[in-house]
Design an enzyme around this catalytic site. Structure first.
Site, PDB file in Angstrom:
ATOM      1  N   PHE A  24      26.709  37.713  37.253  1.00  0.00           N
ATOM      2  CA  PHE A  24      27.470  38.299  38.357  1.00  0.00           C
ATOM      3  C   PHE A  24      27.212  39.806  38.366  1.00  0.00           C
ATOM      4  O   PHE A  24      27.172  40.432  37.318  1.00  0.00           O
ATOM      5  CB  PHE A  24      28.966  38.008  38.183  1.00  0.00           C
ATOM      6  CG  PHE A  24      29.757  38.211  39.432  1.00  0.00           C
ATOM      7  CD1 PHE A  24      29.761  37.256  40.431  1.00  0.00           C
ATOM      8  CD2 PHE A  24      30.483  39.366  39.619  1.00  0.00           C
ATOM      9  CE1 PHE A  24      30.488  37.442  41.599  1.00  0.00           C
ATOM     10  CE2 PHE A  24      31.216  39.572  40.772  1.00  0.00           C
ATOM     11  CZ  PHE A  24      31.212  38.609  41.772  1.00  0.00           C
ATOM     12  N   ALA A  58      31.599  37.520  33.491  1.00  0.00           N
ATOM     13  CA  ALA A  58      32.184  38.134  32.296  1.00  0.00           C
ATOM     14  C   ALA A  58      33.132  37.203  31.551  1.00  0.00           C
ATOM     15  O   ALA A  58      33.216  37.260  30.321  1.00  0.00           O
ATOM     16  CB  ALA A  58      32.906  39.427  32.678  1.00  0.00           C
ATOM     17  N   ALA A  82      29.260  43.471  34.263  1.00  0.00           N
ATOM     18  CA  ALA A  82      29.844  44.508  35.115  1.00  0.00           C
ATOM     19  C   ALA A  82      30.955  43.893  35.953  1.00  0.00           C
ATOM     20  O   ALA A  82      30.738  42.899  36.644  1.00  0.00           O
ATOM     21  CB  ALA A  82      28.789  45.127  36.014  1.00  0.00           C
ATOM     22  N   VAL A  83      32.124  44.495  35.862  1.00  0.00           N
ATOM     23  CA  VAL A  83      33.265  44.075  36.652  1.00  0.00           C
ATOM     24  C   VAL A  83      33.622  45.248  37.558  1.00  0.00           C
ATOM     25  O   VAL A  83      33.960  46.330  37.073  1.00  0.00           O
ATOM     26  CB  VAL A  83      34.467  43.692  35.756  1.00  0.00           C
ATOM     27  CG1 VAL A  83      35.620  43.183  36.603  1.00  0.00           C
ATOM     28  CG2 VAL A  83      34.051  42.655  34.712  1.00  0.00           C
ATOM     29  N   HIS A  90      42.301  40.288  40.368  1.00  0.00           N
ATOM     30  CA  HIS A  90      41.224  39.634  39.627  1.00  0.00           C
ATOM     31  C   HIS A  90      40.489  40.604  38.707  1.00  0.00           C
ATOM     32  O   HIS A  90      40.092  40.236  37.601  1.00  0.00           O
ATOM     33  CB  HIS A  90      40.253  38.968  40.610  1.00  0.00           C
ATOM     34  CG  HIS A  90      39.308  38.026  39.958  1.00  0.00           C
ATOM     35  ND1 HIS A  90      37.953  38.206  39.969  1.00  0.00           N
ATOM     36  CD2 HIS A  90      39.526  36.881  39.270  1.00  0.00           C
ATOM     37  CE1 HIS A  90      37.376  37.222  39.308  1.00  0.00           C
ATOM     38  NE2 HIS A  90      38.301  36.403  38.882  1.00  0.00           N
ATOM     39  N   ASN A 115      30.486  45.701  22.977  1.00  0.00           N
ATOM     40  CA  ASN A 115      30.992  45.327  24.296  1.00  0.00           C
ATOM     41  C   ASN A 115      30.395  46.244  25.355  1.00  0.00           C
ATOM     42  O   ASN A 115      30.799  47.396  25.493  1.00  0.00           O
ATOM     43  CB  ASN A 115      32.519  45.396  24.321  1.00  0.00           C
ATOM     44  CG  ASN A 115      33.097  44.905  25.630  1.00  0.00           C
ATOM     45  OD1 ASN A 115      32.389  44.727  26.620  1.00  0.00           O
ATOM     46  ND2 ASN A 115      34.393  44.689  25.640  1.00  0.00           N
TER      47      ASN A 115
END
Length: 166
Positions: A24, A58, A82-83, A90, A115
């Site tokens: 993602f 993730a 990557a968020v 969310h 991380n």
């Protein structure tokens, strides 16, 4: 009082590193991976000693890390993803749960995990951080693998000292 000091050791020769990369936000994750692998090679980790697996996002990273730990084949692991904040809750859920899962796996298995999941507000922020974060994760994985090995060897020395006392 004298204190011992273990200096940072960034020699990756002979280390086996596993990397879990989320798909993602793929362009950002690809940049993270490229920077991480390039830095691992600079630190002496051979290409054949690096295994990269991909997962959908993730939230799936901790399970893949856990399976890698269970294999016993890795000195350290790296989580890359990557968020990017959206308009819903969310973002917080994914950020918090993936981070907590990564920490839990590392502690449960005594395997260092760097991380490298970026948590940012925009795609631009993510792209701006990929090179540095990828490199930092490679360095953290190598340094912590070496530190854990050094600390584990202390336990072996204590066992030998106890045997000598008998």
């Amino acid at each position: 009082m004298d204190h011992g000091f273990y200096p940072s050791n960034l020699d990756g020769e002979g280390l086996r590193i596993g990397i879990v990369q989320a798909r993602f936000n793929e362009p950002v994750c690809a940049e993270l991976l490229e920077a991480c692998v390039a830095e691992l090679e600079k630190l002496g980790v051979e290409g054949e000693d690096t295994l990269v697996v991909t997962v959908p996002g993730a939230l799936e990273i901790p399970l893949a890390l856990q399976k890698m730990c269970e294999s016993g084949q890795f000195d350290a692991l790296v989580a890359l993803g990557a968020v990017v904040r959206g308009e819903t809750y969310h973002f917080e859920l994914v950020s918090n749960e993936s981070g907590a899962g990564i920490t839990r796996v590392g502690l449960d298995f005594n395997v260092p995990i760097a991380n490298g999941i970026l948590t940012v507000d925009t795609d631009e922020q993510a792209h701006a951080r990929t090179r540095e974060k990828g490199r930092d994760c490679a360095r953290a994985a190598v340094e912590m693998a070496n530190l854990v090995a050094a600390l584990d060897s202390l336990r072996g020395q204590e066992d030998e000292d106890e045997d000598d006392d008998e």
